[in-house]
Design an enzyme around this catalytic site. Structure first.
Site, PDB file in Angstrom:
ATOM      1  CG  PHE A 102      34.554  10.902  55.568  1.00 29.04           C
ATOM      2  CD1 PHE A 102      34.339  10.295  56.787  1.00 29.04           C
ATOM      3  CD2 PHE A 102      33.965  12.136  55.341  1.00 29.04           C
ATOM      4  CE1 PHE A 102      33.557  10.900  57.766  1.00 29.04           C
ATOM      5  CE2 PHE A 102      33.173  12.744  56.304  1.00 29.04           C
ATOM      6  CZ  PHE A 102      32.978  12.118  57.522  1.00 29.04           C
ATOM      7  CE  LYS A 103      35.171  13.046  59.994  1.00 27.57           C
ATOM      8  NZ  LYS A 103      34.054  13.847  60.385  1.00 27.57           N
ATOM      9  CG  ASP A 104      42.881  11.835  55.363  1.00 20.43           C
ATOM     10  OD1 ASP A 104      43.355  12.630  56.188  1.00 20.43           O
ATOM     11  OD2 ASP A 104      42.978  10.599  55.470  1.00 20.43           O
TER      12      ASP A 104
END
Ligand SMILES: Cc1ncc(COP(=O)(O)O)c(C=O)c1O
Ligand SMILES: N[C@@H](CCOP(=O)(O)O)C(=O)O
Length: 466
Positions: free
Chosen positions: A111-113
């Site tokens: 999810f960091k992207d």
């Protein structure tokens, strides 16, 4: 839009200022001076928008004064063009009540992207204006590191120094960082935990020997821009499931409290959120804090969900500030006490304020494995251990059956294929875009974890700012 520090004494900054500052100079975290609000009619008008357009609408109030609507739209289009799914963050239904929000279709499979693809572009935009150079210093328990490196590798005005706990990230996670050989990327494995790495990063922001020479920047969720971009997917999911007419609950696998704090922000902006379920592994400081006010950090225990092996949860400070009456000097004192003893009690106002929206649950190794098996055997979905912790909490939360419960699927199962295989018998293949990861050359250095060693390493290799 102006931003103020949770500790009350750093100067208020605009969006460009907080993006480049990272941590506030008084050691606090920046939050908007007031929450923007959307009416039910404005929310209804957002239904059906493409993700990049929705992101533009949701984030526009936060960037006012630093970016025009067209500039923001252009950055969002670029950021989300690199996602492998047309919906960017697709929803999948598991049963009548349970849903997964797949946040792992970006370039590094977590999810960091969603936030870091945008943050890389924001850095480039703002640094081009000032002509400055940014020395990013970050800490990762596995996913922030690769997403941040992907977002800034090869960029001209940025160096990145990324600390990870040696031997405590998965082999896929490590290689996603250490096989990026661009000259502005520096990977460092430290002898210690994520908490140790994060403490060194925060210390560097307030070390005059470093800040006097380098413009230190943040890619961790201490940087407001990270959270801002994560707010958007709560809107995307809730609008698809019937908001604003219908409430939606979210279960969020939680470590540094950034992702779930983004959900809190969405609720403050008018999104009808029934409940935010904070799901932890056995590193359960947040579960203890929310269920009985005990915020005390022990040693980090390694688990099958290593990205959540965190005890000192940076963004909890943002919640305590907001629900505790936004009293920066009182919070600064409370946090100083915590930093000295690694323990504190929440005040009654903080506990009651948090309880209006949050509940929590803790999943041990068996709970995590059972949730992975349930998803696979009952619903045909292979999920990663972090997502499984969220799903365990979602199913145990007792939310009324007419309210959809969305678990944030924070990582692709292939990032944790050993743990997934142990629980389900299925070894998820690496997606094609990272397929040759194990054939690539790795490069990283090892350091003791001592702050002085880390600072000396950065000072020797960093680029001084103007
Ligand atoms: C896969 C995964 N899930 C969940 C989390 C927890 O998110 P947060 O730290 O924002 O609470 C992390 C790390 O941050 C992660 O990498
Ligand atoms: N789980 C994270 C830990 C860092 O959290 P962040 O959201 O503050 O960057 C990771 O994978 O690195």
């Amino acid at each position: 839009m102006k931003y103020v520090s949770t500790r009350g004494s750093a100067p208020a900054l605009d969006f460009e200022g907080v993006t480049l500052a990272g941590l506030a100079s008084d050691g606090g975290l920046y939050v908007p001076e007031a929450w923007p609000q959307f009416s039910a009619a404005e929310l209804a008008a957002m239904r059906g928008l493409h993700y990049a357009e929705l992101a533009t609408r949701v984030m526009l109030p936060f960037v006012a004064g630093s970016l025009s609507e067209d500039q923001l739209r252009d950055l969002c289009r670029q950021a989300y063009a690199r996602f492998a799914h047309a919906a960017v963050v697709p929803l999948r239904q598991l049963d009548e009540q349970q849903w997964l929000l797949e946040l792992f279709h970006g370039p590094t499979l977590a999810f960091k992207d969603v936030a870091l693809q945008l943050l890389g572009l924001l850095f480039e935009t703002f640094l081009a204006r000032s002509g400055d150079h940014l020395t990013i210093v970050g800490a990762t328990s596995g996913d922030t590191g690769s997403a941040a490196i992907d977002a800034v590798a090869g960029r001209e005005r940025v160096d990145i120094f990324m600390l990870h706990p040696d031997g405590r990230v998965s082999d896929v996670q490590r290689r996603q960082m250490t096989t990026v050989l661009a000259p502005n990327v520096h990977n460092i494995a430290i002898d210690g935990s994520f908490d140790d790495a994060q403490a060194s990063v925060k210390r560097m922001f307030n070390d005059p020997a470093m800040t006097g020479r380098f413009h230190i920047g943040a890619v961790n969720s201490i940087n407001w821009a990270r959270l801002m971009a994560q707010v958007v997917y709560y809107f995307a999911a809730a609008l698809q499931l019937g908001a604003p007419e219908r409430k939606v609950a979210f279960s969020v696998p939680t470590g540094n409290f950034g992702d779930v704090f983004a959900g809190y922000v969405a609720a403050q902006m008018g999104l009808p959120i029934e409940r935010l379920i904070v799901a932890t592994n056995v590193n359960d400081i947040l579960h203890r804090a929310l269920s009985d006010g005990d915020y005390s950090a022990g040693e980090v225990t390694p688990t099958a969900a290593p990205s959540m092996d965190i005890q000192v949860s940076s963004n909890f400070e943002r919640l305590l500030f907001d629900v505790g009456g936004r009293d920066g000097s009182a919070l600064a004192e409370q946090m100083r006490g915590f930093e000295a003893t690694r323990a504190m009690r929440l005040t009654n106002a903080q506990r009651e304020g948090a309880a209006t929206l949050f509940s929590s649950a803790r999943a041990d190794a068996d709970d995590t494995a059972r949730a992975m098996r349930w998803a696979y055997e009952q619903c045909g979905e292979v999920i990663d251990p972090h997502t499984a912790i969220g799903l365990h909490a979602a199913r145990a939360a007792g939310i009324a059956t007419d309210i959809p419960v969305v678990t944030l699927a924070t990582a692709h199962p292939a990032k944790f294929r050993d743990a997934v295989e142990r629980s389900t018998g299925v070894r998820p293949p690496l997606p094609a875009r990272v397929g040759d990861l194990f054939a690539r050359e790795e490069r990283y250095d090892r350091l003791s974890g001592d702050y002085d060693d880390i600072a000396a390493y950065v000072a020797e290799r960093g680029t001084e700012s103007r």
